[in-house]
Design a protein around this motif. Structure first.
Motif, PDB file in Angstrom:
ATOM      1  N   GLU A   1     -27.960  60.182   9.499  1.00 25.54           N
ATOM      2  CA  GLU A   1     -28.707  60.530   8.562  1.00 25.54           C
ATOM      3  C   GLU A   1     -28.173  60.377   7.162  1.00 25.54           C
ATOM      4  O   GLU A   1     -28.760  59.959   5.938  1.00 25.54           O
ATOM      5  N   ALA A   2     -26.623  60.417   7.046  1.00 30.16           N
ATOM      6  CA  ALA A   2     -26.220  59.970   5.708  1.00 30.16           C
ATOM      7  C   ALA A   2     -26.324  58.487   5.381  1.00 30.16           C
ATOM      8  O   ALA A   2     -26.548  58.138   4.239  1.00 30.16           O
ATOM      9  N   LEU A   3     -26.340  57.494   6.300  1.00 25.43           N
ATOM     10  CA  LEU A   3     -26.625  56.183   6.229  1.00 25.43           C
ATOM     11  C   LEU A   3     -28.222  56.128   5.866  1.00 25.43           C
ATOM     12  O   LEU A   3     -28.434  55.269   4.905  1.00 25.43           O
ATOM     13  N   GLN A   4     -28.946  56.787   6.383  1.00 29.47           N
ATOM     14  CA  GLN A   4     -30.475  56.688   6.206  1.00 29.47           C
ATOM     15  C   GLN A   4     -30.968  56.939   4.655  1.00 29.47           C
ATOM     16  O   GLN A   4     -32.022  56.567   4.259  1.00 29.47           O
TER      17      GLN A   4
ATOM     18  N   PHE B   1     -23.694  51.097  -0.030  1.00 30.03           N
ATOM     19  CA  PHE B   1     -24.891  52.011  -0.593  1.00 30.03           C
ATOM     20  C   PHE B   1     -25.560  51.223  -1.885  1.00 30.03           C
ATOM     21  O   PHE B   1     -26.698  51.980  -2.277  1.00 30.03           O
ATOM     22  N   GLN B   2     -24.924  50.583  -2.640  1.00 30.71           N
ATOM     23  CA  GLN B   2     -25.504  50.100  -3.854  1.00 30.71           C
ATOM     24  C   GLN B   2     -26.582  49.286  -3.770  1.00 30.71           C
ATOM     25  O   GLN B   2     -27.444  49.118  -4.550  1.00 30.71           O
ATOM     26  N   GLN B   3     -26.806  48.804  -2.155  1.00 29.67           N
ATOM     27  CA  GLN B   3     -28.200  48.113  -2.094  1.00 29.67           C
ATOM     28  C   GLN B   3     -29.257  49.014  -1.456  1.00 29.67           C
ATOM     29  O   GLN B   3     -30.290  48.847  -1.196  1.00 29.67           O
ATOM     30  N   GLY B   4     -28.703  50.579  -1.428  1.00 28.48           N
ATOM     31  CA  GLY B   4     -29.870  51.561  -0.996  1.00 28.48           C
ATOM     32  C   GLY B   4     -29.525  52.096   0.293  1.00 28.48           C
ATOM     33  O   GLY B   4     -28.597  51.503   0.934  1.00 28.48           O
ATOM     34  N   PRO B   5     -30.462  53.110   0.935  1.00 24.82           N
ATOM     35  CA  PRO B   5     -30.210  53.515   2.277  1.00 24.82           C
ATOM     36  C   PRO B   5     -30.540  52.464   3.286  1.00 24.82           C
ATOM     37  O   PRO B   5     -30.953  51.245   3.020  1.00 24.82           O
ATOM     38  N   ILE B   6     -29.651  52.732   4.296  1.00 27.92           N
ATOM     39  CA  ILE B   6     -29.772  51.967   5.348  1.00 27.92           C
ATOM     40  C   ILE B   6     -30.810  52.533   6.541  1.00 27.92           C
ATOM     41  O   ILE B   6     -30.507  53.432   7.069  1.00 27.92           O
ATOM     42  N   ALA B   7     -31.893  51.458   6.975  1.00 27.57           N
ATOM     43  CA  ALA B   7     -32.883  52.206   7.676  1.00 27.57           C
ATOM     44  C   ALA B   7     -32.291  51.823   9.055  1.00 27.57           C
ATOM     45  O   ALA B   7     -32.753  50.727   9.904  1.00 27.57           O
ATOM     46  N   VAL B   8     -31.375  52.543   9.701  1.00 26.68           N
ATOM     47  CA  VAL B   8     -30.893  52.513  10.787  1.00 26.68           C
ATOM     48  C   VAL B   8     -31.179  53.556  11.954  1.00 26.68           C
ATOM     49  O   VAL B   8     -31.263  54.771  11.363  1.00 26.68           O
ATOM     50  N   THR B   9     -31.510  53.414  13.250  1.00 27.22           N
ATOM     51  CA  THR B   9     -31.833  54.567  14.273  1.00 27.22           C
ATOM     52  C   THR B   9     -30.970  54.110  15.286  1.00 27.22           C
ATOM     53  O   THR B   9     -30.842  53.046  15.900  1.00 27.22           O
TER      54      THR B   9
ATOM     55  N   LEU C   1     -26.459  51.289  20.581  1.00 31.32           N
ATOM     56  CA  LEU C   1     -27.230  50.175  19.973  1.00 31.32           C
ATOM     57  C   LEU C   1     -28.267  50.914  18.605  1.00 31.32           C
ATOM     58  O   LEU C   1     -28.733  51.668  18.915  1.00 31.32           O
ATOM     59  N   GLU C   2     -27.871  50.216  17.703  1.00 31.98           N
ATOM     60  CA  GLU C   2     -28.460  50.541  16.548  1.00 31.98           C
ATOM     61  C   GLU C   2     -29.436  49.616  15.986  1.00 31.98           C
ATOM     62  O   GLU C   2     -29.464  48.462  15.982  1.00 31.98           O
ATOM     63  N   ARG C   3     -30.912  50.267  15.758  1.00 33.61           N
ATOM     64  CA  ARG C   3     -31.853  49.191  15.420  1.00 33.61           C
ATOM     65  C   ARG C   3     -31.785  49.429  13.718  1.00 33.61           C
ATOM     66  O   ARG C   3     -32.238  50.686  13.246  1.00 33.61           O
ATOM     67  N   VAL C   4     -31.888  48.307  13.236  1.00 31.68           N
ATOM     68  CA  VAL C   4     -31.888  48.360  11.789  1.00 31.68           C
ATOM     69  C   VAL C   4     -33.088  47.589  11.358  1.00 31.68           C
ATOM     70  O   VAL C   4     -33.336  46.585  11.747  1.00 31.68           O
TER      71      VAL C   4
ATOM     72  N   TRP D   1     -30.499  44.160  15.245  1.00 31.79           N
ATOM     73  CA  TRP D   1     -29.667  45.076  16.414  1.00 31.79           C
ATOM     74  C   TRP D   1     -28.267  44.936  15.887  1.00 31.79           C
ATOM     75  O   TRP D   1     -27.751  43.802  15.784  1.00 31.79           O
ATOM     76  N   VAL D   2     -27.692  46.070  15.882  1.00 31.77           N
ATOM     77  CA  VAL D   2     -26.249  46.100  15.731  1.00 31.77           C
ATOM     78  C   VAL D   2     -25.594  46.830  17.019  1.00 31.77           C
ATOM     79  O   VAL D   2     -26.299  47.826  17.401  1.00 31.77           O
ATOM     80  N   ILE D   3     -24.654  46.398  17.572  1.00 34.24           N
ATOM     81  CA  ILE D   3     -23.827  47.075  18.566  1.00 34.24           C
ATOM     82  C   ILE D   3     -22.652  47.977  17.984  1.00 34.24           C
ATOM     83  O   ILE D   3     -21.810  47.294  17.282  1.00 34.24           O
ATOM     84  N   ALA D   4     -22.657  49.094  17.933  1.00 35.49           N
ATOM     85  CA  ALA D   4     -21.322  50.045  17.354  1.00 35.49           C
ATOM     86  C   ALA D   4     -20.765  50.869  18.433  1.00 35.49           C
ATOM     87  O   ALA D   4     -21.467  51.199  19.714  1.00 35.49           O
ATOM     88  N   THR D   5     -19.537  51.033  18.228  1.00 35.28           N
ATOM     89  CA  THR D   5     -18.736  51.947  19.018  1.00 35.28           C
ATOM     90  C   THR D   5     -18.246  53.338  17.897  1.00 35.28           C
ATOM     91  O   THR D   5     -17.833  52.769  16.726  1.00 35.28           O
ATOM     92  N   ASN D   6     -18.518  54.451  18.265  1.00 32.89           N
ATOM     93  CA  ASN D   6     -18.267  55.454  17.502  1.00 32.89           C
ATOM     94  C   ASN D   6     -17.365  56.425  18.290  1.00 32.89           C
ATOM     95  O   ASN D   6     -17.388  56.654  19.423  1.00 32.89           O
ATOM     96  N   VAL D   7     -16.228  56.593  17.667  1.00 32.01           N
ATOM     97  CA  VAL D   7     -15.039  57.515  18.281  1.00 32.01           C
ATOM     98  C   VAL D   7     -14.928  58.610  17.494  1.00 32.01           C
ATOM     99  O   VAL D   7     -14.739  58.517  16.514  1.00 32.01           O
ATOM    100  N   TYR D   8     -14.811  59.864  18.222  1.00 34.56           N
ATOM    101  CA  TYR D   8     -14.760  61.262  17.566  1.00 34.56           C
ATOM    102  C   TYR D   8     -13.484  61.924  18.382  1.00 34.56           C
ATOM    103  O   TYR D   8     -13.402  61.952  19.471  1.00 34.56           O
ATOM    104  N   LEU D   9     -12.894  62.732  17.470  1.00 36.66           N
ATOM    105  CA  LEU D   9     -11.754  63.631  17.854  1.00 36.66           C
ATOM    106  C   LEU D   9     -12.178  64.929  17.412  1.00 36.66           C
ATOM    107  O   LEU D   9     -12.680  65.236  16.489  1.00 36.66           O
TER     108      LEU D   9
END
Length: 149
Positions: free
Chosen positions: A24-27, A68-76, A94-97, A109-117
């Motif tokens: 949501e922050a990216l969007q 973000f200088q280019q604006g929001p990123i339409a990523v899902t 798998l991120e659809r941009v 498409w972007v392939i992402a790995t998100n790691v959380y602790l």
């Protein structure tokens, strides 16, 4: 809109909550909101598609500020695979941009790995690593388990 830390913490009860806040922050190109989800650790890192490894909160903030200088990123986020063990969660996404091109809006498409602790302040992101996909649609290669449980 920047949320106070206490209000933000309520939205970070699980890795899924963090992931939702991240996308949501990216969007909405909300830099403060995006930075609130990161762990306060020296070794947090981020890799943007085709970019270098960016390490540390200040460097990550600067990198997203530039994006973000280019604006929001339409990523899902789509087709998320989750591995949770103890205080660690790894999400392969798998991120659809949506990108504006000469032929109008198209998907990439972007392939992402998100790691959380899980920290004393709730779940936090420690890594976002994104690589460009190929083609207009990403196909997954999945090996079915050979052992039945």
């Amino acid at each position: 809109m920047h949320r106070p830390k206490a209000q933000t913490a309520a939205l970070m009860a699980s890795p899924e909550d963090i992931e939702q806040q991240f996308y949501e922050a990216l969007q909405h190109a909300e830099l403060d909101r995006l930075m609130d989800i990161w762990a306060d650790e020296d070794e947090v890192s981020c890799v943007h598609p085709g970019g270098p490894r960016v390490v540390g909160l200040a460097a990550i903030r600067a990198a997203f500020e530039t994006v973000f200088q280019q604006g929001p990123i339409a990523v899902t986020p789509e087709r998320v695979r989750r591995l949770h063990t103890g205080d660690t969660a790894i999400h392969q996404v798998l991120e659809r941009v949506q990108v504006e091109g000469a032929d109008g809006v198209q998907s990439a498409w972007v392939i992402a790995t998100n790691v959380y602790l899980k920290t004393s302040h709730g779940w936090r992101m420690v890594l976002h690593h994104a690589s460009p996909g190929t083609g207009h649609d990403i196909q997954e290669v999945v090996q079915e388990p050979t052992i039945l449980h």
